[in-house]
Design an enzyme around this catalytic site. Sequence first.
Site, PDB file in Angstrom:
ATOM      1  N   SER A  26       0.699  -1.376  -0.063  1.00 52.81           N
ATOM      2  CA  SER A  26      -0.010  -0.245  -0.632  1.00 52.81           C
ATOM      3  C   SER A  26       1.042   1.156  -0.141  1.00 52.81           C
ATOM      4  O   SER A  26       1.820   1.338   0.551  1.00 52.81           O
ATOM      5  CB  SER A  26      -1.085  -0.248   1.323  1.00 52.81           C
ATOM      6  OG  SER A  26      -1.550   0.850   1.629  1.00 52.81           O
ATOM      7  N   LEU A  27       0.702   2.378  -0.575  1.00 55.23           N
ATOM      8  CA  LEU A  27       0.882   3.316  -0.689  1.00 55.23           C
ATOM      9  C   LEU A  27       0.782   4.349   0.318  1.00 55.23           C
ATOM     10  O   LEU A  27       0.916   5.413   0.561  1.00 55.23           O
ATOM     11  CB  LEU A  27       1.545   4.421  -2.036  1.00 55.23           C
ATOM     12  CG  LEU A  27       1.400   3.493  -3.484  1.00 55.23           C
ATOM     13  CD1 LEU A  27       1.550   3.258  -5.145  1.00 55.23           C
ATOM     14  CD2 LEU A  27       3.170   3.101  -3.356  1.00 55.23           C
ATOM     15  N   LYS A  77     -13.825  -2.855   1.761  1.00 52.86           N
ATOM     16  CA  LYS A  77     -15.090  -2.000   2.020  1.00 52.86           C
ATOM     17  C   LYS A  77     -16.108  -1.950   2.091  1.00 52.86           C
ATOM     18  O   LYS A  77     -17.073  -1.024   2.854  1.00 52.86           O
ATOM     19  CB  LYS A  77     -14.694  -0.897   0.760  1.00 52.86           C
ATOM     20  CG  LYS A  77     -13.280  -0.177   0.103  1.00 52.86           C
ATOM     21  CD  LYS A  77     -13.573   0.859  -0.727  1.00 52.86           C
ATOM     22  CE  LYS A  77     -11.848   0.460  -1.584  1.00 52.86           C
ATOM     23  NZ  LYS A  77     -11.347   1.691  -2.192  1.00 52.86           N
ATOM     24  N   ASN A  98     -14.465   3.717   2.903  1.00 51.21           N
ATOM     25  CA  ASN A  98     -13.052   3.451   2.623  1.00 51.21           C
ATOM     26  C   ASN A  98     -12.340   4.663   4.312  1.00 51.21           C
ATOM     27  O   ASN A  98     -11.203   4.063   3.881  1.00 51.21           O
ATOM     28  CB  ASN A  98     -12.312   4.557   1.144  1.00 51.21           C
ATOM     29  CG  ASN A  98     -12.293   5.439   1.022  1.00 51.21           C
ATOM     30  OD1 ASN A  98     -12.838   6.314   1.771  1.00 51.21           O
ATOM     31  ND2 ASN A  98     -11.626   6.266   0.275  1.00 51.21           N
ATOM     32  N   ASP A 113     -13.719   8.047  -2.609  1.00 51.27           N
ATOM     33  CA  ASP A 113     -13.254   7.231  -3.315  1.00 51.27           C
ATOM     34  C   ASP A 113     -13.810   8.041  -4.897  1.00 51.27           C
ATOM     35  O   ASP A 113     -13.301   8.593  -5.447  1.00 51.27           O
ATOM     36  CB  ASP A 113     -13.343   5.746  -3.969  1.00 51.27           C
ATOM     37  CG  ASP A 113     -12.461   4.859  -2.588  1.00 51.27           C
ATOM     38  OD1 ASP A 113     -11.736   5.660  -2.661  1.00 51.27           O
ATOM     39  OD2 ASP A 113     -12.951   3.184  -2.585  1.00 51.27           O
ATOM     40  N   GLY A 140     -18.611  -4.410 -11.826  1.00 57.35           N
ATOM     41  CA  GLY A 140     -19.140  -5.402 -11.144  1.00 57.35           C
ATOM     42  C   GLY A 140     -18.519  -5.910  -9.840  1.00 57.35           C
ATOM     43  O   GLY A 140     -18.993  -6.067  -8.644  1.00 57.35           O
ATOM     44  N   ASN A 163     -19.286  -4.959 -18.474  1.00 56.17           N
ATOM     45  CA  ASN A 163     -19.192  -6.229 -17.411  1.00 56.17           C
ATOM     46  C   ASN A 163     -19.109  -7.269 -18.202  1.00 56.17           C
ATOM     47  O   ASN A 163     -19.793  -7.305 -18.644  1.00 56.17           O
ATOM     48  CB  ASN A 163     -19.544  -5.585 -16.145  1.00 56.17           C
ATOM     49  CG  ASN A 163     -18.814  -5.934 -14.956  1.00 56.17           C
ATOM     50  OD1 ASN A 163     -17.757  -6.086 -14.791  1.00 56.17           O
ATOM     51  ND2 ASN A 163     -19.443  -7.619 -14.100  1.00 56.17           N
ATOM     52  N   ARG A 164     -17.296  -7.631 -18.028  1.00 57.57           N
ATOM     53  CA  ARG A 164     -17.596  -9.054 -18.281  1.00 57.57           C
ATOM     54  C   ARG A 164     -18.575  -9.890 -17.701  1.00 57.57           C
ATOM     55  O   ARG A 164     -19.527 -11.057 -18.668  1.00 57.57           O
ATOM     56  CB  ARG A 164     -17.011 -10.081 -17.741  1.00 57.57           C
ATOM     57  CG  ARG A 164     -16.058 -11.096 -17.283  1.00 57.57           C
ATOM     58  CD  ARG A 164     -14.802 -12.258 -17.153  1.00 57.57           C
ATOM     59  NE  ARG A 164     -14.879 -11.876 -15.976  1.00 57.57           N
ATOM     60  CZ  ARG A 164     -14.317 -12.247 -15.133  1.00 57.57           C
ATOM     61  NH1 ARG A 164     -12.830 -12.603 -15.702  1.00 57.57           N
ATOM     62  NH2 ARG A 164     -13.747 -11.498 -13.700  1.00 57.57           N
ATOM     63  N   THR A 165     -19.416  -9.783 -16.806  1.00 59.01           N
ATOM     64  CA  THR A 165     -20.814 -10.394 -16.200  1.00 59.01           C
ATOM     65  C   THR A 165     -21.642  -9.251 -16.410  1.00 59.01           C
ATOM     66  O   THR A 165     -21.888  -8.348 -15.805  1.00 59.01           O
ATOM     67  CB  THR A 165     -20.785 -10.920 -14.957  1.00 59.01           C
ATOM     68  OG1 THR A 165     -19.421 -11.679 -14.259  1.00 59.01           O
ATOM     69  CG2 THR A 165     -21.238 -12.084 -14.074  1.00 59.01           C
ATOM     70  N   TYR A 238      -2.250   1.881 -11.195  1.00 60.48           N
ATOM     71  CA  TYR A 238      -1.617   3.028 -10.344  1.00 60.48           C
ATOM     72  C   TYR A 238      -0.186   3.326 -11.256  1.00 60.48           C
ATOM     73  O   TYR A 238       0.036   4.081 -11.280  1.00 60.48           O
ATOM     74  CB  TYR A 238      -1.269   2.707  -8.533  1.00 60.48           C
ATOM     75  CG  TYR A 238      -2.335   3.065  -8.413  1.00 60.48           C
ATOM     76  CD1 TYR A 238      -3.043   3.834  -8.314  1.00 60.48           C
ATOM     77  CD2 TYR A 238      -1.835   1.516  -6.880  1.00 60.48           C
ATOM     78  CE1 TYR A 238      -3.710   4.004  -6.663  1.00 60.48           C
ATOM     79  CE2 TYR A 238      -2.573   2.096  -5.914  1.00 60.48           C
ATOM     80  CZ  TYR A 238      -4.018   2.990  -6.012  1.00 60.48           C
ATOM     81  OH  TYR A 238      -4.846   3.000  -4.775  1.00 60.48           O
TER      82      TYR A 238
HETATM   83  P1  ATR Z   1     -13.125  -4.398  -6.384  1.00 59.49           P
HETATM   84  O1  ATR Z   1     -14.595  -5.081  -5.826  1.00 59.49           O
HETATM   85  O2  ATR Z   1     -11.324  -4.194  -6.342  1.00 59.49           O
HETATM   86  O3  ATR Z   1     -13.906  -3.787  -7.887  1.00 59.49           O
HETATM   87  P2  ATR Z   1     -13.793  -6.946  -8.346  1.00 59.49           P
HETATM   88  O4  ATR Z   1     -15.135  -7.400  -7.384  1.00 59.49           O
HETATM   89  O5  ATR Z   1     -12.472  -8.460  -8.015  1.00 59.49           O
HETATM   90  O6  ATR Z   1     -12.658  -6.493  -7.236  1.00 59.49           O
HETATM   91  O7  ATR Z   1     -13.430  -6.465  -9.623  1.00 59.49           O
HETATM   92  C1  ATR Z   1     -13.497  -6.683 -10.837  1.00 59.49           C
HETATM   93  C2  ATR Z   1     -14.073  -6.179 -11.756  1.00 59.49           C
HETATM   94  O8  ATR Z   1     -13.107  -6.083 -13.169  1.00 59.49           O
HETATM   95  C3  ATR Z   1     -15.149  -6.519 -12.038  1.00 59.49           C
HETATM   96  O9  ATR Z   1     -16.409  -6.353 -12.882  1.00 59.49           O
HETATM   97  C4  ATR Z   1     -14.855  -8.146 -12.284  1.00 59.49           C
HETATM   98  O10 ATR Z   1     -16.046  -8.487 -13.546  1.00 59.49           O
HETATM   99  P3  ATR Z   1     -17.002  -9.539 -13.172  1.00 59.49           P
HETATM  100  O11 ATR Z   1     -18.088  -8.722 -12.551  1.00 59.49           O
HETATM  101  O12 ATR Z   1     -17.309 -10.131 -14.615  1.00 59.49           O
HETATM  102  O13 ATR Z   1     -16.246 -10.612 -12.623  1.00 59.49           O
HETATM  103  C5  ATR Z   1     -13.837  -7.277 -13.450  1.00 59.49           C
HETATM  104  N1  ATR Z   1     -12.518  -8.333 -13.519  1.00 59.49           N
HETATM  105  C6  ATR Z   1     -12.115  -9.078 -13.160  1.00 59.49           C
HETATM  106  N2  ATR Z   1     -11.138  -9.537 -13.931  1.00 59.49           N
HETATM  107  C7  ATR Z   1     -11.120  -9.391 -14.779  1.00 59.49           C
HETATM  108  C8  ATR Z   1     -10.896  -9.928 -16.817  1.00 59.49           C
HETATM  109  N3  ATR Z   1      -9.938 -11.039 -16.062  1.00 59.49           N
HETATM  110  N4  ATR Z   1     -11.659  -9.883 -17.468  1.00 59.49           N
HETATM  111  C9  ATR Z   1     -12.654  -8.628 -17.262  1.00 59.49           C
HETATM  112  N5  ATR Z   1     -13.205  -7.996 -16.690  1.00 59.49           N
HETATM  113  C10 ATR Z   1     -12.764  -9.012 -15.207  1.00 59.49           C
END
Ligand code: ATR
Length: 288
Positions: A26-27, A77, A98, A113, A140, A163-165, A238
Amino acid sequence: MPHTLANLHQARGAKLAVIGQPIAHSLSPRMHQPALDEAGIDARYVALEVDPGHVADAFARMRALGFIGCNVTVPHKFDALEACDEIDDTARDLGAVNTVRFDSDAIRGTNTDGYGFEMAVEESLGLELPGQTVLIVGAGGGAGGAIAAHCARRGVKRLVLANRTEAKAETLVARLRKRHPRVDLAAIGTDDETLLTSLAAGCRLLVNTTSLGLREDDPSPLPPGCLHENHAVFDTIYKPTALMNAATKAGARCANGSLMLLHQGVAAFRYWFPGTDPEAAMRRGLLG
Ligand code: ATR
């Protein structure tokens, strides 16, 4: 080495911390300690490793040791929001805490944030959020959700959540639509490249909140065809990323997340110590 709950009592002078897991890199100590020193506040800011599920224990332990407050980072968080006695509207809207203050009568939480994001976008990209058109990829996750909620609160004109999902983006859009009916909201899965490219073309600011970019060989979360010279790209990671390389190649302006870290930290410091002006010391500590 970060401290743990078991050895925290040995951290002499510690009165503030950042909690997370992992936390060793952590920074935050690097920017908060110079600000404490410059303000003449006799306190040490430490990194504290806390296992998932132990946020309430960590709060109790810090409080017992006379801590002033703490910052909270991944993955705590949401748990921090639950573990506070009181949270403000910002934390409630962003769905996460946060920054925490241990007052004598209550544990209070906020979220800086969104403010940090907005200040960083203004400073590094010269863009203001009100009336803006924004696409967030990674909506997501916790960071994406908080930034999306902040954008909606600040009155962006259009907000595309990718989002991927896809279902997670849809859930967030449904939640934000209820609170912010005037914002033009859309959800999309990142595998539909044609639609993604066309929605990106209608947005000025593109934001990465996925974890892609943390590892050196990570691909860009957006296909290169999405990026144009009239885009401004903000990557919350970062360091330089594949997305930032692609954005630079496309002639877009881009910025990484270090100024967001700075500005969320400045707001956290002021939450603990109202009336202080820590920005210059924190900027030196973080950016040199
Ligand atoms: P945080 O809560 O810190 O933001 P997280 O819950 O791991 O971290 O979420 C990371 C985000 O990056 C999510 O939107 C995730 O997409 P999913 O909701 O589909 O899981 C996205 N993410 C993580 N790895 C990914 C990958 N390889 N390709 C595309 N999206 C990714």
